[in-house]
Design an enzyme around this catalytic site. Structure first.
Site, PDB file in Angstrom:
ATOM      1  N   GLU A  59      -9.128  -3.555   2.318  1.00 54.07           N
ATOM      2  CA  GLU A  59      -8.257  -2.509   1.735  1.00 54.07           C
ATOM      3  C   GLU A  59      -7.193  -3.608   1.249  1.00 54.07           C
ATOM      4  O   GLU A  59      -6.895  -3.808   0.481  1.00 54.07           O
ATOM      5  CB  GLU A  59      -6.951  -1.276   2.534  1.00 54.07           C
TER       6      GLU A  59
ATOM      7  N   HIS B   7      -7.554   6.947   0.735  1.00 60.80           N
ATOM      8  CA  HIS B   7      -8.427   6.289   0.766  1.00 60.80           C
ATOM      9  C   HIS B   7      -9.084   5.618   0.285  1.00 60.80           C
ATOM     10  O   HIS B   7     -10.035   4.710  -0.573  1.00 60.80           O
ATOM     11  CB  HIS B   7      -9.263   6.034   2.108  1.00 60.80           C
TER      12      HIS B   7
ATOM     13  N   ARG C  31      -7.206  15.060  13.137  1.00 64.78           N
ATOM     14  CA  ARG C  31      -6.891  15.932  12.337  1.00 64.78           C
ATOM     15  C   ARG C  31      -8.236  16.762  12.380  1.00 64.78           C
ATOM     16  O   ARG C  31      -8.854  16.701  12.279  1.00 64.78           O
ATOM     17  CB  ARG C  31      -6.458  15.335  11.037  1.00 64.78           C
TER      18      ARG C  31
ATOM     19  N   ARG D  39       1.014  -1.404   0.162  1.00 67.94           N
ATOM     20  CA  ARG D  39      -0.110   0.020   0.051  1.00 67.94           C
ATOM     21  C   ARG D  39       0.943   1.504   0.648  1.00 67.94           C
ATOM     22  O   ARG D  39       1.826   1.361   0.808  1.00 67.94           O
ATOM     23  CB  ARG D  39      -0.902  -0.386   1.139  1.00 67.94           C
TER      24      ARG D  39
END
Ligand code: ADP
Length: 400
Positions: A384, A178, A239, A89
């Site tokens: 994922e 993402h 965040r 990834r």
């Protein structure tokens, strides 16, 4: 039938999952975390067995060696040449990658060029790649980019209204993140819920500690909430998401802190943690809110409001919406957090929620809307890694 390894290397961790492909069967999985520490953690899980070790793991290379040695020691593979493909990834693919790529010299050069856009992860991805390559030199190796799915956005969806020379000279624009997760969710919805009809308008909500939304039409991303970096978009664990850029300048002026310090605070001390003052973990924030903590409750309402704002804007962008999908840590697992969002969007979108179904779905897939709902709402746990394994298999077959 071949074995493919999906790897997710972060700055101090490596997560891995070994698949048998094309069956998509998980043979084993695990992680190495706290790399660089004396008390690092190594985990391997297979066949209902789980081993945990706490030991010094000073760099990624040592971590990868541990993983691969355990595969032989625990009899998961007899020899390394059984692992035919490894997929890594990679968070930032910039303007270069609109799909997965063979991890060769050219790919490495481009990822290296992109380090300024992702100084935290990109070096770790490269370390992970080299560490696996050393032990598995023959395996087909690919990079799977978080940004690739979003490369289909139109200029008006990815440009920033800044002097154009910055866009041109520094590639300063929205890339999103993402993407692998959003694509997995959209593919699954189209295949399993819309009988392959890709024309449906879907909004995917990947709401974990990091969080983003994606508007999808014809199976392609048309808009996504994260920006140049994963700091943009909705509020997250630590965040801030989208804010007036003046906040940044104002805080530098007011506090006397450096711009780097304030930037770090917007990344690591904001979001749920910053507003609630309690935690970045939404379980802790919710339990404080339930005990009457006002800041904790405000942080949850603010989060839900920001998510609802994006859902509204994406509904307009898509010309309507057929399906909304909740996914990732918070909204796969928490009916309560889903409810906060549903309360903010249901009236406008004429959504009829089946609250009993919502309460039952914890960490598993299903539909939570009732008969007569104008929009279908689903919970789908994201995956994922299986997307990485699928691309590994295609690469092994020379069809990437
Ligand atoms: P990331 O991959 O970005 O680290 P995840 O998608 O794994 O994040 O989400 C992790 C977060 O999900 C945790 O930090 C926690 O805040 C949240 N979470 C997990 N389970 C629950 C739950 N039952 N209720 C509320 N929040 C949860």
């Amino acid at each position: 039938m071949i074995k493919c390894m999906a790897v997710n290397a972060g700055s101090s961790s490596i997560k891995y999952k070994l698949f048998e492909m094309p069956e998509e069967k998980v043979i084993c999985e695990g992680l190495v975390e706290r790399i660089g520490h004396e008390d690092a953690h190594f985990r391997i899980k297979y066949n209902g067995t789980k081993h945990d070790d706490y030991l010094p793991i000073m760099d990624h290379k040592v971590g990868v060696k541990l993983i691969l040695e355990a595969l032989i020691k625990d009899g998961i593979v007899k020899s390394y040449d059984e692992i035919k493909a490894v997929g890594h990834r990679v968070v930032q693919g910039g303007k270069y990658f609109s799909k997965s790529a063979y991890f060769n010299e050219d790919t490495e050069e481009k990822i290296t060029k992109l380090i300024p856009l992702d100084p935290l992860h990109a070096p770790a991805h490269l370390m992970g790649f080299h560490a696996f390559k050393e032990v598995l030199p023959e395996a087909v190796t690919i990079a799977v980019f978080d940004t690739a799915f979003h490369q289909s956005m139109a200029p008006e969806d990815y440009l920033y209204p800044i002097p154009y020379e910055y866009t041109e000279k520094y590639d300063c624009r929205r890339y999103g993140a993402h993407g692998t997760s959003h694509q997995y969710l959209a593919n699954k919805a189209i295949k399993d819920y819309f009988h392959g009809d890709a024309s449906k308008r879907i909004i995917t909500l990947h709401l974990g500690s990091g969080a983003s939304l994606c508007a999808i039409k014809d199976g392609k991303c048309v808009a996504t909430s994260m920006g140049l970096t994963p700091l943009g978009g909705v509020m997250m664990g630590t965040r801030c998401g989208d804010i007036d850029p003046s906040v940044y300048y104002y805080l530098v002026e007011k506090t006397g802190k450096s711009s780097a310090e304030i930037y770090d605070e917007l990344n690591k001390k904001s979001g749920f943690l910053g507003v609630s003052g309690i935690s970045n973990d939404t379980r802790d924030v919710l339990s404080a809110a339930e005990k009457g903590d006002e800041r904790a409750m405000n942080s949850i309402r603010l989060w839900a409001r920001r998510v609802a704002d994006f859902v509204g804007s994406y509904t307009v962008r898509l010309g309507g919406v057929d399906m909304i999908i909740f996914s990732a840590g918070i909204t796969e697992n928490s009916p309560t957090f889903r409810k906060f969002i549903l309360d903010d969007i249901s009236e406008a979108l004429k959504i009829k929620v089946d609250w009993a179904k919502n309460d039952l779905l914890i960490g598993k897939e299903g539909e939570i809307t009732a008969e007569g709902s104008q929009v279908r709402v689903l919970v789908i746990p994201t995956d994922e890694e299986v997307m990485i394994a699928r691309d590994c298999f295609s690469a092994f077959e020379g069809k990437l």
